[in-house]
Design a protein around this motif. Structure first.
Motif, short mmCIF file in Angstrom:
data_model
loop_
_atom_site.label_atom_id
_atom_site.label_comp_id
_atom_site.label_asym_id
_atom_site.label_seq_id
_atom_site.Cartn_x
_atom_site.Cartn_y
_atom_site.Cartn_z
N GLN A 182 0.83 -1.20 0.00
CA GLN A 182 0.00 0.00 0.00
C GLN A 182 0.87 1.25 0.00
OE1 GLN A 182 -2.10 0.64 3.78
NE2 GLN A 182 -0.78 -0.90 4.72
N ASN A 183 0.32 2.31 -0.58
CA ASN A 183 1.02 3.59 -0.65
C ASN A 183 0.74 4.39 0.61
OD1 ASN A 183 2.54 5.66 -1.69
ND2 ASN A 183 0.91 6.47 -3.00
N THR A 184 1.80 4.86 1.25
CA THR A 184 1.64 5.66 2.46
C THR A 184 2.04 7.10 2.16
OG1 THR A 184 3.91 5.30 3.23
CG2 THR A 184 2.26 3.63 3.82
N SER A 185 1.95 7.93 3.14
CA SER A 185 2.25 9.36 2.93
C SER A 185 3.72 9.68 3.15
CB SER A 185 1.40 10.20 3.89
OG SER A 185 1.68 9.83 5.23
N CYS A 186 4.52 8.67 3.51
CA CYS A 186 5.91 8.93 3.91
C CYS A 186 6.88 8.13 3.05
CB CYS A 186 6.10 8.57 5.39
SG CYS A 186 7.76 8.86 6.01
N LYS A 187 7.74 8.85 2.34
CA LYS A 187 8.81 8.18 1.60
C LYS A 187 9.99 7.94 2.53
CE LYS A 187 8.09 9.67 -3.18
NZ LYS A 187 8.74 10.29 -4.37
N LYS A 188 10.62 6.80 2.39
CA LYS A 188 11.81 6.54 3.21
C LYS A 188 12.86 5.85 2.37
CE LYS A 188 10.56 2.00 5.13
NZ LYS A 188 10.43 1.20 6.36
N TRP A 189 14.13 6.12 2.70
CA TRP A 189 15.25 5.48 2.03
C TRP A 189 15.43 4.08 2.58
CZ3 TRP A 189 17.48 7.42 -2.20
CH2 TRP A 189 17.31 8.78 -2.47
N GLN A 190 15.63 3.12 1.70
CA GLN A 190 15.79 1.73 2.10
C GLN A 190 16.67 1.03 1.08
OE1 GLN A 190 11.86 -0.19 1.91
NE2 GLN A 190 11.23 1.43 0.52
N TRP A 191 17.20 -0.11 1.48
CA TRP A 191 18.04 -0.89 0.59
C TRP A 191 17.20 -1.85 -0.24
CZ3 TRP A 191 22.56 1.02 -0.21
CH2 TRP A 191 23.22 1.71 0.80
N SER A 192 17.61 -2.06 -1.46
CA SER A 192 16.92 -2.99 -2.35
C SER A 192 16.82 -4.38 -1.74
CB SER A 192 17.65 -3.06 -3.69
OG SER A 192 17.08 -4.00 -4.54
N SER A 193 17.80 -4.76 -0.92
CA SER A 193 17.82 -6.08 -0.28
C SER A 193 16.73 -6.22 0.77
CB SER A 193 19.17 -6.30 0.38
OG SER A 193 19.36 -5.35 1.42
N GLY A 194 16.09 -5.11 1.16
CA GLY A 194 15.08 -5.15 2.20
C GLY A 194 15.57 -4.70 3.55
N GLU A 195 16.88 -4.43 3.66
CA GLU A 195 17.44 -4.00 4.94
C GLU A 195 17.14 -2.52 5.18
OE1 GLU A 195 21.58 -6.25 5.29
OE2 GLU A 195 21.16 -5.52 3.28
N PRO A 196 16.94 -2.12 6.43
CA PRO A 196 16.73 -0.70 6.72
C PRO A 196 18.01 0.09 6.51
CG PRO A 196 16.92 -1.97 8.76
CD PRO A 196 16.88 -2.97 7.65
N ALA A 197 17.88 1.34 6.12
CA ALA A 197 19.05 2.19 5.88
C ALA A 197 19.42 2.89 7.18
CB ALA A 197 18.75 3.20 4.77
N LEU A 198 20.26 2.24 7.98
CA LEU A 198 20.66 2.77 9.28
C LEU A 198 21.93 3.60 9.17
CD1 LEU A 198 19.96 -0.44 11.40
CD2 LEU A 198 18.45 1.52 11.03
N TYR A 199 22.92 3.09 8.45
CA TYR A 199 24.15 3.84 8.19
C TYR A 199 23.94 4.69 6.94
CZ TYR A 199 28.89 4.63 6.36
OH TYR A 199 30.02 5.20 5.85
N LEU A 200 24.25 5.98 7.02
CA LEU A 200 24.08 6.89 5.89
C LEU A 200 25.38 7.66 5.65
CD1 LEU A 200 20.53 8.27 6.80
CD2 LEU A 200 21.08 6.60 5.02
N ASN A 201 25.73 7.85 4.39
CA ASN A 201 26.98 8.52 4.06
C ASN A 201 26.77 9.53 2.93
OD1 ASN A 201 29.79 8.98 4.37
ND2 ASN A 201 30.22 7.67 2.61
N TRP A 202 25.76 10.39 3.10
CA TRP A 202 25.43 11.38 2.08
C TRP A 202 26.53 12.43 1.96
CZ3 TRP A 202 21.70 10.09 -1.04
CH2 TRP A 202 20.61 9.33 -0.58
N ALA A 203 26.78 12.89 0.75
CA ALA A 203 27.66 14.03 0.52
C ALA A 203 27.01 15.29 1.09
CB ALA A 203 27.92 14.21 -0.97
N THR A 204 27.80 16.30 1.33
CA THR A 204 27.28 17.57 1.86
C THR A 204 26.18 18.11 0.94
OG1 THR A 204 29.43 18.07 2.83
CG2 THR A 204 27.89 19.91 2.55
N GLY A 205 25.05 18.47 1.53
CA GLY A 205 23.93 18.99 0.75
C GLY A 205 23.01 17.94 0.18
N GLN A 206 23.32 16.65 0.43
CA GLN A 206 22.51 15.53 -0.06
C GLN A 206 21.80 14.86 1.12
OE1 GLN A 206 22.09 14.37 -3.28
NE2 GLN A 206 23.33 16.03 -4.12
N PRO A 207 20.64 14.23 0.89
CA PRO A 207 19.85 14.26 -0.34
C PRO A 207 19.02 15.54 -0.43
CG PRO A 207 18.75 12.92 1.30
CD PRO A 207 20.05 13.38 1.93
#
Length: 365
Positions: A75-100
């Motif tokens: 189902q479609n919810t109101s909240c987009k979230k970053w996640q891994w294609s493998s199904g794992e939650p995205a706990l470690y994040l390494n965005w460049a400055t100003g990203q996303p």
């Protein structure tokens, strides 16, 4: 128990996997909400799909050739979230400055940092692969959009690469440097579609052009069985048949010692769960997030006499997912294996007298 350990010393690592989810086709016409309620009362929930093997099993469960559409639990919810294609939650994040920046829904790695990117752009990419013991990285020197890269990795390896910590980030960066490439797709994406059972599964099988949001209330997913089982978005008010799933992994929230948990599973189900593949680990990860203890017992046991870890099901420990400092052969007391219910959900060694939640399995391996 020690005799079981000796047997394991000569056993071969098996590449077979037990089926962790069973699908049930319900040939009754209901809207999405009614179908969800029925599945939760009779089984586990409306169907969740982890991969193409699951999708094929779901299609086979529909034993009426006249049925075209069936509800599943996405189902479609109101909240987009970053996640891994493998199904794992995205706990470690390494965005460049100003990203996303919040404009695009897929991610590339560039100069060791992550940037959001249009999913339609064509890039080279890195897949996770496996030799049945360890996960390895494979650079694919072909340019594809993110969805096609995901499909390629799933068909030929495991999935697009997940980057769960700094060490893995450095491994991907090294592969890029060795391959003389400046940016690659990684398995990070975001969308607002979530499974009814709160599963982390990020598998999607949309028909081309879908989801198209043709109307404002097309926030639920149907399988079009006349189109190779591909998915379309639909209004919840439509009445369709549906598919429920019954999970073969059961979280027991009683706090028991390891021996008590083993006894409970064998008396009431089949056994404590064995985790001998990445796919089963993913199912375990979906189950343990509902636990009430910081760790959850697995069917993993240590023999301090023979100095080995083994599964009580009779399997050798081929696939491994130990947290750093755990899983050594130098344990001097009776220890058993548990999986962390938070963080990156690695395995840890705990005294067997600890009282934890545990996972039983309901199928015969």
């Amino acid at each position: 128990m020690e005799q079981t350990s000796m047997f394991l010393l000569i056993a071969l690592c098996s590449v077979s996997e037990c089926v962790q989810r069973q699908y049930h086709f319900i040939n009754e016409m209901k809207n999405w909400t009614e179908a969800q309620r029925y599945c939760r009362e009779k089984y586990t929930d409306l169907a969740t799909v982890d991969n193409m093997n699951d999708m094929n099993e779901l299609k086979k469960s529909v034993n009426d050739g006249n049925v075209q559409y069936v509800w599943i639990g996405l189902q479609n919810t109101s909240c987009k979230k970053w996640q891994w294609s493998s199904g794992e939650p995205a706990l470690y994040l390494n965005w460049a400055t100003g990203q996303p920046k919040g404009r695009d829904n897929c991610a590339v790695m560039k100069n060791g940092e992550w940037h959001e990117c249009s999913c339609d752009k064509k890039q080279t990419f890195i897949c996770n692969s496996s030799n049945n013991v360890n996960t390895t990285l494979v650079f694919v020197n072909q340019t594809m959009n993110w969805r096609d890269a995901q499909s390629y990795c799933r068909q030929n390896h495991i999935d697009l690469v997940s980057v769960r910590n700094q060490t893995e980030n450095q491994q991907v960066e090294k592969i890029m440097n060795d391959s003389w490439t400046s940016d690659v797709w990684i398995g990070l994406f975001r969308d607002s579609w979530q499974w009814s059972d709160q599963s982390n599964s990020s598998f999607r099988y949309w028909k081309s052009g879908e989801p198209n949001h043709a109307s404002a209330d097309e926030n639920f997913t149907t399988v079009n069985l006349k189109a190779q089982g591909q998915w379309i978005d639909s209004s919840y008010t439509n009445n369709y048949s549906f598919v429920c799933h019954e999970d073969k992994l059961i979280l027991i929230k009683d706090n028991l010692t390891w021996s008590e948990a083993l006894r409970h599973c064998r008396q009431n189900h089949m056994d404590l769960v064995s985790v001998h593949s990445v796919k089963i680990q993913r199912r375990v990860m979906n189950v343990v997030k509902r636990a009430s203890t910081a760790a959850v017992w697995l069917g993993l046991r240590h023999s301090h006499i023979l100095g080995i870890w083994f599964w009580v099901s009779g399997r050798t420990v081929c696939y491994q997912n130990w947290a750093p400092g755990n899983g050594t052969s130098e344990e001097d007391t009776m220890r058993s294996g548990a999986v962390q219910s938070g963080g990156d959900q690695r395995w840890i060694s705990r005294p067997e007298t600890d009282k934890l939640n545990f996972i039983c399995r309901n199928d015969r391996e």
